[in-house]
Every structure is written in structure tokens, then in C-alpha cells.
Design a protein around this motif. Structure first.
Motif, PDB file in Angstrom:
ATOM      1  N   ARG A   6       0.829  -1.208   0.000  1.00 53.57           N
ATOM      2  CA  ARG A   6       0.000   0.000   0.000  1.00 53.57           C
ATOM      3  C   ARG A   6       0.863   1.258   0.000  1.00 53.57           C
ATOM      4  N   SER A   7       1.935   1.250   0.787  1.00 55.05           N
ATOM      5  CA  SER A   7       2.786   2.443   0.831  1.00 55.05           C
ATOM      6  C   SER A   7       3.473   2.682  -0.512  1.00 55.05           C
TER       7      SER A   7
ATOM      8  N   GLY B 255       2.217   1.835  -3.411  1.00 50.27           N
ATOM      9  CA  GLY B 255       1.155   2.319  -4.288  1.00 50.27           C
ATOM     10  C   GLY B 255       0.837   3.780  -4.049  1.00 50.27           C
ATOM     11  N   GLU B 256       0.783   4.169  -2.777  1.00 51.83           N
ATOM     12  CA  GLU B 256       0.515   5.571  -2.449  1.00 51.83           C
ATOM     13  C   GLU B 256       1.653   6.469  -2.921  1.00 51.83           C
TER      14      GLU B 256
ATOM     15  N   ALA C 180       1.441   6.947  -6.656  1.00 49.99           N
ATOM     16  CA  ALA C 180       0.399   7.908  -7.040  1.00 49.99           C
ATOM     17  C   ALA C 180       0.841   9.333  -6.761  1.00 49.99           C
ATOM     18  N   VAL C 181       1.469   9.554  -5.623  1.00 46.22           N
ATOM     19  CA  VAL C 181       1.919  10.906  -5.275  1.00 46.22           C
ATOM     20  C   VAL C 181       2.990  11.385  -6.239  1.00 46.22           C
TER      21      VAL C 181
ATOM     22  N   THR D 223       5.353  17.361  -1.263  1.00 46.28           N
ATOM     23  CA  THR D 223       5.021  16.597  -0.073  1.00 46.28           C
ATOM     24  C   THR D 223       6.300  16.109   0.589  1.00 46.28           C
TER      25      THR D 223
ATOM     26  N   THR E  16       7.071  13.079   1.394  1.00 49.31           N
ATOM     27  CA  THR E  16       7.574  11.871   0.742  1.00 49.31           C
ATOM     28  C   THR E  16       8.370  12.209  -0.518  1.00 49.31           C
TER      29      THR E  16
END
Length: 75
Positions: A7-8, A10-11, A14-15, A28, A30
Motif C-alpha cells: 500500500r505504501s 502504491g501511495e 500515485a503521489v 510533499t 515523501t
């Protein structure tokens, strides 16, 4: 643990695809970690930003847990 990593990633994907395409746009935390580590080769800057990100996440989790316990006591 495997689902958390998936999930991380994938996030983050996307970011980086959405937010990094805007010229002059916001950055951001990240993306800051990524740019410090990959682009600038600033390992200490990347680790310090990642540690800040982790600390904020832990603080939010502690606050949420305390608020949930307080709501259970009030009921």
C-alpha cells in the motif's frame, strides 16, 4: 506487513506521478525524501525528513489512541 509495504508503494507511486508533474507546485514530505536521496544524494537529509515523517505518524497514532480511550471512558 506485506500489505503495508504494497500500500505504501502504491501511495508513493500515485503521489510521485500526480504531484511531481506540476511546475512550481507544492512538495510533499515523501517527495522531499525521494528528491534528497535520489537527486541530491543527501542521505542525511533524506533520513532526517523520513524520521520527521515517522515521528508525525507516531504522534498522530498516540493522540488517536488516547482520544478513543477517553471516548470509551465517557460512555
Amino acid at each position: 506487513m506485506a500489505l503495508t509495504v504494497a500500500r505504501s508503494l502504491g501511495e508513493f507511486g500515485a503521489v510521485i506521478m500526480v504531484a511531481s508533474g506540476f511546475a512550481g507546485g507544492g512538495q510533499t514530505l515523501t517527495l522531499l525524501v525521494h528528491s534528497r536521496y535520489i537527486d541530491d544524494h543527501n542521505v542525511y537529509g533524506a533520513y532526517s525528513a523520513a524520521t520527521l515523517l515517522m515521528a508525525v505518524a507516531v504522534i498522530v497514532l498516540v493522540i488517536m489512541t488516547a482520544l478513543q480511550k477517553q471516548q470509551k471512558v465517557n460512555r
